[in-house]
Design an enzyme around this catalytic site. Sequence first.
Site, mmCIF file in Angstrom:
data_model
loop_
_atom_site.group_PDB
_atom_site.id
_atom_site.type_symbol
_atom_site.label_atom_id
_atom_site.label_comp_id
_atom_site.label_asym_id
_atom_site.label_seq_id
_atom_site.Cartn_x
_atom_site.Cartn_y
_atom_site.Cartn_z
ATOM 1 N N HIS A 1 3.696 -7.661 5.357
ATOM 2 C CA HIS A 1 2.285 -7.793 4.978
ATOM 3 C C HIS A 1 2.096 -8.622 3.713
ATOM 4 O O HIS A 1 0.995 -9.102 3.451
ATOM 5 C CB HIS A 1 1.625 -6.415 4.843
ATOM 6 C CG HIS A 1 1.997 -5.637 3.623
ATOM 7 N ND1 HIS A 1 2.935 -4.628 3.640
ATOM 8 C CD2 HIS A 1 1.563 -5.712 2.335
ATOM 9 C CE1 HIS A 1 3.042 -4.100 2.429
ATOM 10 N NE2 HIS A 1 2.230 -4.752 1.613
ATOM 11 N N ASP B 1 7.334 -4.012 9.228
ATOM 12 C CA ASP B 1 6.808 -4.448 7.927
ATOM 13 C C ASP B 1 7.910 -4.972 7.000
ATOM 14 O O ASP B 1 7.960 -4.636 5.818
ATOM 15 C CB ASP B 1 6.045 -3.318 7.239
ATOM 16 C CG ASP B 1 5.054 -3.843 6.198
ATOM 17 O OD1 ASP B 1 4.988 -5.076 6.010
ATOM 18 O OD2 ASP B 1 4.376 -3.022 5.556
ATOM 19 N N SER C 1 4.665 -3.949 -3.346
ATOM 20 C CA SER C 1 5.100 -4.116 -1.960
ATOM 21 C C SER C 1 6.245 -5.108 -1.860
ATOM 22 O O SER C 1 6.185 -6.207 -2.411
ATOM 23 C CB SER C 1 3.935 -4.600 -1.099
ATOM 24 O OG SER C 1 2.956 -3.611 -0.989
#
Length: 251
Positions: free
Chosen positions: A71, A102, A183
């Site tokens: 992402h 992911d 992230s």
Amino acid sequence: PTPVAEPAVEQEQPEAAAANKSAVDAYRGIVKIEVAIRQPDYATPWKSGKFGAGNGTGFMVSPGLFMTNAHVVANAERITVSPYGDARKYAARVKHVAHDADLALVEVTEAVESFADVPCLQFSDKLPKLEDEVRAVGYPIGGSRLSVTRGIVSRIDTTLYSHSQSESHLTVQIDAAINPGNSGGAVLMDDKVVGVAFQGLLQANSTGYMIPMPVIKRFLKDVEDGHYDKYVDLAVNFFPLTNPAMRKQYG
């Protein structure tokens, strides 16, 4: 007047010095990833889509190759990588991406030799246990320098991955702060990677999640042939048969 003695200088123990050096070496392999994105408009596909920007974290797994979240680089028009303690930005591109897990691998496309002396992070062979202490390292919002937060493993479970909104895989919940920008960052235990930070729960305090090694290793194994084949989908649903008469009928 009585002379004031010079304060004694506390000598750093060899074990502590080695541990600090090991941590710093691990941090050198963690980079800031900045992206310029163009979000497609599926309702009006003839339009160019909305432009935007974002940032995340990555860590080096081989010279010039960095692991991050899918992402972070989804719909990216431009990707740059900034090394630890370095203001320079190097152009990069997505080499492999797994939207269902992911995860992604990003490689720099210029000045690869700049990363020749940067140590690659090592993966752990074990899944952390409840109450094990871990460190989440990355570049969250609110600053441009590396951030380190500590916490413990508070749950190990199968959870929906928010990026795909359709895949549930093994996840490890930690109470170390994970914020936007974290992230793709490495979650370390004993200076080895035990997971990749990827999402948090906004409705709760200190509830973050990392992708653990079983999912990471499967992704790396899948791309060994140069292509990502995704998870197998059996395309069936199941439900518990709790009615005694139905259980008797179907055996």
